[in-house]
Design a protein around this motif. Structure first.
Motif, mmCIF file in Angstrom:
data_model
loop_
_atom_site.group_PDB
_atom_site.id
_atom_site.type_symbol
_atom_site.label_atom_id
_atom_site.label_comp_id
_atom_site.label_asym_id
_atom_site.label_seq_id
_atom_site.Cartn_x
_atom_site.Cartn_y
_atom_site.Cartn_z
ATOM 1 N N ARG A 117 0.821 -1.214 0.000
ATOM 2 C CA ARG A 117 0.000 0.000 0.000
ATOM 3 C C ARG A 117 0.842 1.244 0.000
ATOM 4 O O ARG A 117 1.942 1.252 0.523
ATOM 5 C CB ARG A 117 -0.819 0.063 1.286
ATOM 6 N N LEU A 118 0.250 2.287 -0.551
ATOM 7 C CA LEU A 118 0.769 3.633 -0.306
ATOM 8 C C LEU A 118 -0.373 4.380 0.365
ATOM 9 O O LEU A 118 -1.546 4.205 -0.008
ATOM 10 C CB LEU A 118 1.134 4.334 -1.617
ATOM 11 N N ASP A 119 -0.051 5.226 1.338
ATOM 12 C CA ASP A 119 -1.089 6.033 1.978
ATOM 13 C C ASP A 119 -1.778 6.890 0.927
ATOM 14 O O ASP A 119 -1.174 7.225 -0.093
ATOM 15 C CB ASP A 119 -0.484 6.999 3.012
ATOM 16 N N THR B 25 0.324 9.701 -0.017
ATOM 17 C CA THR B 25 1.636 9.403 -0.615
ATOM 18 C C THR B 25 1.470 9.233 -2.122
ATOM 19 O O THR B 25 0.488 8.656 -2.581
ATOM 20 C CB THR B 25 2.226 8.112 -0.010
ATOM 21 N N TYR C 80 12.048 6.295 -1.096
ATOM 22 C CA TYR C 80 11.099 7.411 -1.017
ATOM 23 C C TYR C 80 11.852 8.727 -1.002
ATOM 24 O O TYR C 80 12.944 8.821 -0.435
ATOM 25 C CB TYR C 80 10.287 7.327 0.279
ATOM 26 N N ARG D 35 2.534 3.403 7.476
ATOM 27 C CA ARG D 35 3.006 4.799 7.552
ATOM 28 C C ARG D 35 4.424 4.900 8.107
ATOM 29 O O ARG D 35 4.769 5.817 8.869
ATOM 30 C CB ARG D 35 2.038 5.639 8.403
ATOM 31 N N GLN D 36 5.240 3.966 7.713
ATOM 32 C CA GLN D 36 6.556 3.848 8.343
ATOM 33 C C GLN D 36 7.444 5.075 8.154
ATOM 34 O O GLN D 36 8.045 5.569 9.109
ATOM 35 C CB GLN D 36 7.279 2.608 7.800
ATOM 36 N N VAL D 37 7.546 5.549 6.928
ATOM 37 C CA VAL D 37 8.457 6.676 6.688
ATOM 38 C C VAL D 37 7.962 7.908 7.445
ATOM 39 O O VAL D 37 8.731 8.626 8.088
ATOM 40 C CB VAL D 37 8.590 6.957 5.172
ATOM 41 N N ARG D 38 6.665 8.128 7.383
ATOM 42 C CA ARG D 38 6.113 9.297 8.101
ATOM 43 C C ARG D 38 6.388 9.193 9.598
ATOM 44 O O ARG D 38 6.776 10.170 10.243
ATOM 45 C CB ARG D 38 4.591 9.389 7.884
ATOM 46 N N LEU E 148 5.436 13.019 0.412
ATOM 47 C CA LEU E 148 6.147 11.739 0.317
ATOM 48 C C LEU E 148 5.874 11.107 -1.051
ATOM 49 O O LEU E 148 4.714 10.957 -1.455
ATOM 50 C CB LEU E 148 5.669 10.802 1.436
HETATM 51 N N1 URA Z 1 5.769 5.076 4.369
HETATM 52 C C1 URA Z 1 4.756 5.915 4.672
HETATM 53 O O1 URA Z 1 4.798 6.595 5.686
HETATM 54 N N2 URA Z 1 3.727 5.981 3.824
HETATM 55 C C2 URA Z 1 3.639 5.282 2.678
HETATM 56 O O2 URA Z 1 2.672 5.409 1.927
HETATM 57 C C3 URA Z 1 4.697 4.421 2.384
HETATM 58 C C4 URA Z 1 5.746 4.331 3.254
#
Ligand code: URA
Length: 241
Positions: free
Chosen positions: A107-109, A112, A139, A189-192, A205
């Protein structure tokens, strides 16, 4: 003569169709002993039934089953990645052909943007999303504020999230508030959450790479089929070694 083997398509023709070069080049691959069918090294002249035979080159299975499709979509902002939305918002499936039925790989948010793969290849989906295969996703994150060297190092080493420590990430500062982050986990939502945890919430993102797949010229909302070479590069990226 084995009836099953005398029928079907010539192996070099099948390989040529899947991006291994000309039929002549594919004959050379077979002659070199690099091609197997059902786990046995294939000989020149071998025919295969693409519906059921397992073909491998250099021990990596080739997806020869008819009807497999792999689409690369540049997901626009505000579109959700689940197959159905009870609130009736646009989903990524609205952007690609409805037949054959495909599913997003991970998934992508909704907030994103960027590359998303959609396919009807269940095994490929499993391998691309399962953390044990460790497929990298890259990303570009525009951050609030300018991260310090120590904030960037915390992202690199792994930060404490509510569901545990994030795995080490590769982080490159592209501009004072723009970072390229490469991870191989796929937590929600890992990167966020990682960026927020080091004091720099994400403002924008964009996913720019999935394993070997990149495309800087695919406009938002557009999709294309993977080339045979790209499909092969994914097969190699998720091969069991
Ligand atoms: N990390 C995020 O926070 N959002 C995404 O959609 C993908 C990776």
């Amino acid at each position: 003569m084995n009836h099953q083997i005398s029928q079907g398509e010539r192996l070099q023709k099948v390989l040529a169709r899947h991006g291994f070069g000309s039929r002549r080049a594919c004959e050379d691959l077979i002659a070199a002993g690099r091609v197997s069918v059902g786990g046995k090294v294939a000989e020149l002249g071998r025919r295969v039934d693409v519906a059921c035979d397992e073909v491998a080159v250099d021990d990596v299975v080739v997806g020869v089953r008819p009807g497999l499709v792999h689409y690369l979509l540049n997901k626009p902002l505000g579109v959700i990645s689940t197959a159905h939305d009870p609130q009736g918002r646009r989903t990524v499936l609205d952007f690609v052909p409805s037949e054959p039925r495909v599913f997003p790989v991970g998934r992508l948010d909704s907030d994103t943007e960027g590359l998303l793969l959609l396919t009807n290849d269940g095994e490929m989906t499993h391998r691309l999303t399962h953390p044990s295969f460790g497929v990298e996703k890259e990303y570009l994150a525009q951050l609030r504020g300018y991260p310090s060297r120590s904030a960037l190092n915390r992202l690199r080493q792994g930060v404490c999230l509510t569901d545990g420590l994030s795995a080490p990430a590769r982080v490159v500062q592209v501009e004072p508030n723009l970072v390229k982050i490469t991870i191989h986990e796929g937590r929600n939502r890992q990167v966020r959450r990682m960026c927020e945890a080091v004091g720099h919430p994400v403002l924008r993102l964009v996913r720019t790479r999935i394993g070997p797949l990149v495309d800087r010229s695919l406009p938002p909302g557009e999709w294309r089929e993977l080339s045979p070479t790209e499909t092969r590069s994914l097969e190699v990226a998720v091969a069991v070694r």
